[in-house]
Design a protein around this motif. Sequence first.
Motif, mmCIF file in Angstrom:
data_model
loop_
_atom_site.group_PDB
_atom_site.id
_atom_site.type_symbol
_atom_site.label_atom_id
_atom_site.label_comp_id
_atom_site.label_asym_id
_atom_site.label_seq_id
_atom_site.Cartn_x
_atom_site.Cartn_y
_atom_site.Cartn_z
ATOM 1 N N ARG A 513 0.867 -1.187 0.000
ATOM 2 C CA ARG A 513 0.000 0.000 0.000
ATOM 3 C C ARG A 513 0.898 1.230 0.000
ATOM 4 O O ARG A 513 1.973 1.193 0.576
ATOM 5 C CB ARG A 513 -0.882 0.052 1.255
ATOM 6 C CG ARG A 513 -1.863 -1.092 1.370
ATOM 7 C CD ARG A 513 -3.121 -0.788 0.566
ATOM 8 N NE ARG A 513 -4.058 -1.900 0.572
ATOM 9 C CZ ARG A 513 -4.073 -2.888 -0.318
ATOM 10 N NH1 ARG A 513 -3.175 -2.927 -1.285
ATOM 11 N NH2 ARG A 513 -4.961 -3.858 -0.259
ATOM 12 N N GLU A 517 -2.322 5.619 1.869
ATOM 13 C CA GLU A 517 -3.468 4.725 2.087
ATOM 14 C C GLU A 517 -3.538 4.211 3.521
ATOM 15 O O GLU A 517 -4.601 3.805 3.975
ATOM 16 C CB GLU A 517 -3.380 3.520 1.138
ATOM 17 C CG GLU A 517 -3.461 3.876 -0.327
ATOM 18 C CD GLU A 517 -3.176 2.639 -1.183
ATOM 19 O OE1 GLU A 517 -4.010 1.737 -1.213
ATOM 20 O OE2 GLU A 517 -2.105 2.597 -1.805
ATOM 21 N N THR A 518 -2.422 4.158 4.200
ATOM 22 C CA THR A 518 -2.416 3.558 5.541
ATOM 23 C C THR A 518 -1.984 4.556 6.611
ATOM 24 O O THR A 518 -1.936 4.208 7.786
ATOM 25 C CB THR A 518 -1.435 2.368 5.603
ATOM 26 O OG1 THR A 518 -0.128 2.855 5.290
ATOM 27 C CG2 THR A 518 -1.814 1.275 4.626
#
Length: 612
Positions: A513, A517-518
Amino acid sequence: MEFTPHPHVDLHVDVPAREGRAVRVAAGQRLQVVDLEGQQVGDLFAFADDGSDEYLSASHTRAHVSRLFPAVGEDFVTNRRRPILRLVEDDSPNRHDMLIAACDAARYAALGAAPDHASCADNMRQALSALGLTAPCVPQPVNVFMDIPVRGNARLDWMSASTEPGDSITFEALMDCVVVVSACPQDLVDINSGQPTPLSLRVSPAPEDPAEPTNSPVSKTPSSDRTTTMTHRPAAAPTPTPDSHPALGPTSLSHLGLANRLAVAPMSRVSAGADGVPTAEMGRYYAAFAEGGFGLVITEGTYTDALYSQGYRNQPGIVSDAHVTAWAEITARVNAAGSPIVLQIMHAGALSQGNPHRPGTVGPSAVQPRGKMMEEYGGSGAWPIPRAMTSEDIEDALQGVTAAAVNARTAGFQGVEIHAANGYLFDQFLTGYTNLRDDEYGGPLANRVRLITAAVSRVRVTLGPDFVVGVRLSQTKVNDFAHRWAGAEEAEAIFRAVAGAGASYLHVASEGRDWIETATLDGGETITALARRVTGLPVIANGGMHDLDQARSLLEGGHADVLSLGRGALANPDLPHRVASGAPLEPFDHGILQPMANLENARQWRDRRRAA
Ligand SMILES: Cc1cc2nc3c(=O)[nH]c(=O)nc-3n(C[C@H](O)[C@H](O)[C@H](O)COP(=O)(O)O)c2cc1C
């Protein structure tokens, strides 16, 4: 103090052995201190040039930076806690102290010296007096080039300066000031190798002054077998400038000065010999990143013992003498090309898919890993169910990591990064669903972090305060991109535990990712900003940093200190030089890693592209 206006700039001043000299430095100007003959310590004092009793204070600086020793990119503050100087470049072995008072008549009397023995305190007074000035006191100086490590039992070692002829350190003045440098006359304690020698000072214009290039180095004898930081680049390389992108500015990881904030992310290339010995081709591969301007090279995950740590066939190791010898050639090549290099040390645990040393795999508990083995690294099918590690297995793993770090230092690495990310052994212990233990390593998070904190503190205690020991962490895993920690609270507890164990930096990955996104945790703070805030350590962010706009906003928003690039670096080994010159970046093509992620396939991929 009474002051006269600043003289014009670009000034050379020699500081004879055992004497001191004072120079005026205007805000924005640079002061380079050069050790002309090597192994000579200087005591550096700085006084505000406004007639006040304000001076650089080492003790206030230690509180300001939460660090005992200076680092590139950090400021020195005054007794009124105002920034006065910034350390902007260091091409010496990066050892400077802020713990030792200036030597004075009483110190030499106690050492049995003659009453007229010169001292740094007297040198400072005499140097100021030559400018018609008097000092309010003898402040505790910055001891440039002085190498007095603090040992594990808090004892100080009075070692000789490790500088070579021509090594230098450069400061930028943050206010108008008078700087005094004393070429320390100490010849009774071994800090100057028993024989004091001269230093040299150069004041040069502010960097933005187009009339004159700054930092033109005082002539320097090239140093051989350097094992510490080098922030300079070979003369032929274009020099990246921070004007074009904030990632091009200098920074540091603990003692390790970096010429810029762009690091090569660890990338397994399964290209070592069957015995784990790195090859000459790997040397060329790593050197290309240094030649391309990366401020830091982090190697692929490297196995740490001849038991259960190896993850893939043709993974390099750092276990045998042959491993150390082959890595030493690579570290020398990378250092010679101008970048420091850190070894990622890795125990695969249950995610081992190719280990000639032992049959089967081990992990915290006998839980089959999620997902499938990775074909690009030589695996296929479901993962085997690991054997739950006994306390002897745990001790073996910890001893392996510690020995690997010692071997890494012998091989010339500037540090190690312990791989506690992406689902490998240390992450298996951190993660609730793979760690079902009911001993002191399982259950609550305080127990699940015990293995990684034990590893960090053992390496730290064994290698002392001067060796960089980073830790890589991630929420996602190579075999589980969806995994997330239990919010900011869990993230904070992990970061604090690892930092408390003695980590020099944190490297936050997001396997599979992109960072974006995280990154955002409950509460809205990003994971890397949280890591910086709660630990005060430098933090490396990773995941899609070849998006240069994202990279810019991460740095400008205070989310990270350094950015590591995997795919972007594979596609553009010269990415920092491209960023500096405004050249476009090559897009990443996954074909470079197929059918296996090794260097041979990458070479064939390049040949195909050239032929097309
Ligand atoms: C070929 C390849 C090998 C990798 N091997 C490792 C490794 O050995 N250790 C590790 O921590 N991460 C490894 N990674 C993950 C990268 O370090 C990085 O986290 C990931 O590629 C995301 O960053 P990027 O968006 O800049 O590519 C690897 C990635 C790639 C592409």
